[in-house]
Design a protein around this motif. Structure first.
Motif, mmCIF file in Angstrom:
data_model
loop_
_atom_site.group_PDB
_atom_site.id
_atom_site.type_symbol
_atom_site.label_atom_id
_atom_site.label_comp_id
_atom_site.label_asym_id
_atom_site.label_seq_id
_atom_site.Cartn_x
_atom_site.Cartn_y
_atom_site.Cartn_z
ATOM 1 N N GLY A 15 0.794 -1.217 0.000
ATOM 2 C CA GLY A 15 0.000 0.000 0.000
ATOM 3 C C GLY A 15 0.823 1.262 0.000
ATOM 4 O O GLY A 15 0.277 2.361 -0.194
ATOM 5 N N GLY A 16 2.123 1.135 0.221
ATOM 6 C CA GLY A 16 2.999 2.295 0.272
ATOM 7 C C GLY A 16 3.456 2.758 -1.093
ATOM 8 O O GLY A 16 3.035 2.224 -2.128
ATOM 9 N N SER A 17 4.340 3.747 -1.079
ATOM 10 C CA SER A 17 4.815 4.377 -2.318
ATOM 11 C C SER A 17 6.330 4.476 -2.323
ATOM 12 O O SER A 17 6.962 4.596 -1.270
ATOM 13 C CB SER A 17 4.227 5.783 -2.458
ATOM 14 O OG SER A 17 2.823 5.742 -2.543
ATOM 15 N N GLN A 83 7.058 6.836 -10.418
ATOM 16 C CA GLN A 83 6.333 6.946 -9.158
ATOM 17 C C GLN A 83 5.464 5.714 -9.003
ATOM 18 O O GLN A 83 4.629 5.435 -9.866
ATOM 19 C CB GLN A 83 5.464 8.209 -9.145
ATOM 20 C CG GLN A 83 4.627 8.373 -7.892
ATOM 21 C CD GLN A 83 5.452 8.627 -6.659
ATOM 22 O OE1 GLN A 83 6.423 9.390 -6.697
ATOM 23 N NE2 GLN A 83 5.094 7.986 -5.555
ATOM 24 N N MET A 84 5.655 5.010 -7.905
ATOM 25 C CA MET A 84 4.945 3.751 -7.686
ATOM 26 C C MET A 84 4.087 3.893 -6.437
ATOM 27 O O MET A 84 4.616 4.093 -5.333
ATOM 28 C CB MET A 84 5.941 2.602 -7.520
ATOM 29 C CG MET A 84 6.911 2.470 -8.690
ATOM 30 S SD MET A 84 8.019 1.060 -8.538
ATOM 31 C CE MET A 84 8.959 1.522 -7.092
ATOM 32 N N ASN A 85 2.784 3.825 -6.603
ATOM 33 C CA ASN A 85 1.834 3.940 -5.493
ATOM 34 C C ASN A 85 1.081 2.632 -5.311
ATOM 35 O O ASN A 85 1.069 1.778 -6.199
ATOM 36 C CB ASN A 85 0.850 5.076 -5.774
ATOM 37 C CG ASN A 85 1.526 6.426 -5.879
ATOM 38 O OD1 ASN A 85 2.561 6.678 -5.263
ATOM 39 N ND2 ASN A 85 0.950 7.308 -6.688
ATOM 40 N N SER A 86 0.471 2.499 -4.170
ATOM 41 C CA SER A 86 -0.343 1.314 -3.864
ATOM 42 C C SER A 86 0.431 0.032 -4.166
ATOM 43 O O SER A 86 -0.083 -0.889 -4.820
ATOM 44 C CB SER A 86 -1.645 1.343 -4.674
ATOM 45 O OG SER A 86 -2.380 2.518 -4.383
ATOM 46 N N LEU A 87 1.649 -0.022 -3.675
ATOM 47 C CA LEU A 87 2.522 -1.153 -3.997
ATOM 48 C C LEU A 87 1.994 -2.445 -3.404
ATOM 49 O O LEU A 87 1.429 -2.466 -2.297
ATOM 50 C CB LEU A 87 3.938 -0.872 -3.505
ATOM 51 C CG LEU A 87 4.726 0.083 -4.409
ATOM 52 C CD1 LEU A 87 5.916 0.679 -3.695
ATOM 53 C CD2 LEU A 87 5.180 -0.627 -5.669
ATOM 54 N N LYS A 88 2.197 -3.514 -4.147
ATOM 55 C CA LYS A 88 1.730 -4.838 -3.766
ATOM 56 C C LYS A 88 2.939 -5.772 -3.644
ATOM 57 O O LYS A 88 4.018 -5.493 -4.176
ATOM 58 C CB LYS A 88 0.787 -5.383 -4.838
ATOM 59 C CG LYS A 88 -0.382 -4.491 -5.178
ATOM 60 C CD LYS A 88 -1.184 -5.076 -6.335
ATOM 61 C CE LYS A 88 -2.355 -4.195 -6.718
ATOM 62 N NZ LYS A 88 -3.133 -4.762 -7.856
ATOM 63 N N HIS A 89 2.731 -6.893 -2.995
ATOM 64 C CA HIS A 89 3.803 -7.879 -2.883
ATOM 65 C C HIS A 89 4.343 -8.267 -4.261
ATOM 66 O O HIS A 89 5.543 -8.454 -4.437
ATOM 67 C CB HIS A 89 3.297 -9.132 -2.160
ATOM 68 C CG HIS A 89 3.103 -8.944 -0.702
ATOM 69 N ND1 HIS A 89 4.157 -8.719 0.175
ATOM 70 C CD2 HIS A 89 1.980 -8.936 0.051
ATOM 71 C CE1 HIS A 89 3.682 -8.591 1.413
ATOM 72 N NE2 HIS A 89 2.365 -8.710 1.359
#
Length: 130
Positions: A15-17, A83-89
């Motif tokens: 969920g992080g960025s 820019q990477m948002n809402s990161l997932k496993h």
């Protein structure tokens, strides 16, 4: 051949960025190149993620990251950003930037030639873990 340096990788919770940067080494200009982003996770095939053209800044995204990742460029700083948002496993991988032909030809073809034919950075590790 242009030399590329990625930075900005690290550990982030789901969920992080994070923002990755791809900078040209001194003496090289990125503005004549489209820049693509490619990632490779352990045990998985390399995946083209995104590309930004050199002509008019048109952007392209893989379906797996569309709506969450944004690629941009600052030619004055000779740098391209992811820019990477809402990161997932499943986003966890080593991310590489690579030069492309002006209209993201390699990206559209689904793969990039090896370093030497095009230019690759050394990669930035993105770890997504709680």
């Amino acid at each position: 051949q242009v030399q590329l340096v990625e930075s900005g990788g690290g550990l982030v919770q789901p969920g992080g960025s994070l923002r990755l940067s791809c900078a040209a080494a001194p003496g090289f200009n990125l503005d004549q190149y489209a820049i693509g982003w490619v990632r490779q996770a352990p045990g998985k095939e390399r995946e083209v993620v995104s590309c930004i053209s050199s002509s008019d800044g048109t952007t392209y995204y893989a379906d797996s990251v569309k709506g969450r990742f944004t690629v941009s460029r600052d030619n004055a700083k000779n740098t391209v950003y992811l820019q990477m948002n809402s990161l997932k496993h499943e986003d966890m991988a080593v991310y590489y930037c690579a030069t492309d032909r002006p209209e993201c030809t390699y990206y559209k073809g689904g793969e990039y030639p090896p370093n030497g034919i095009t230019s690759w950075g050394k990669g930035a590790l993105v770890t997504v873990s709680s």
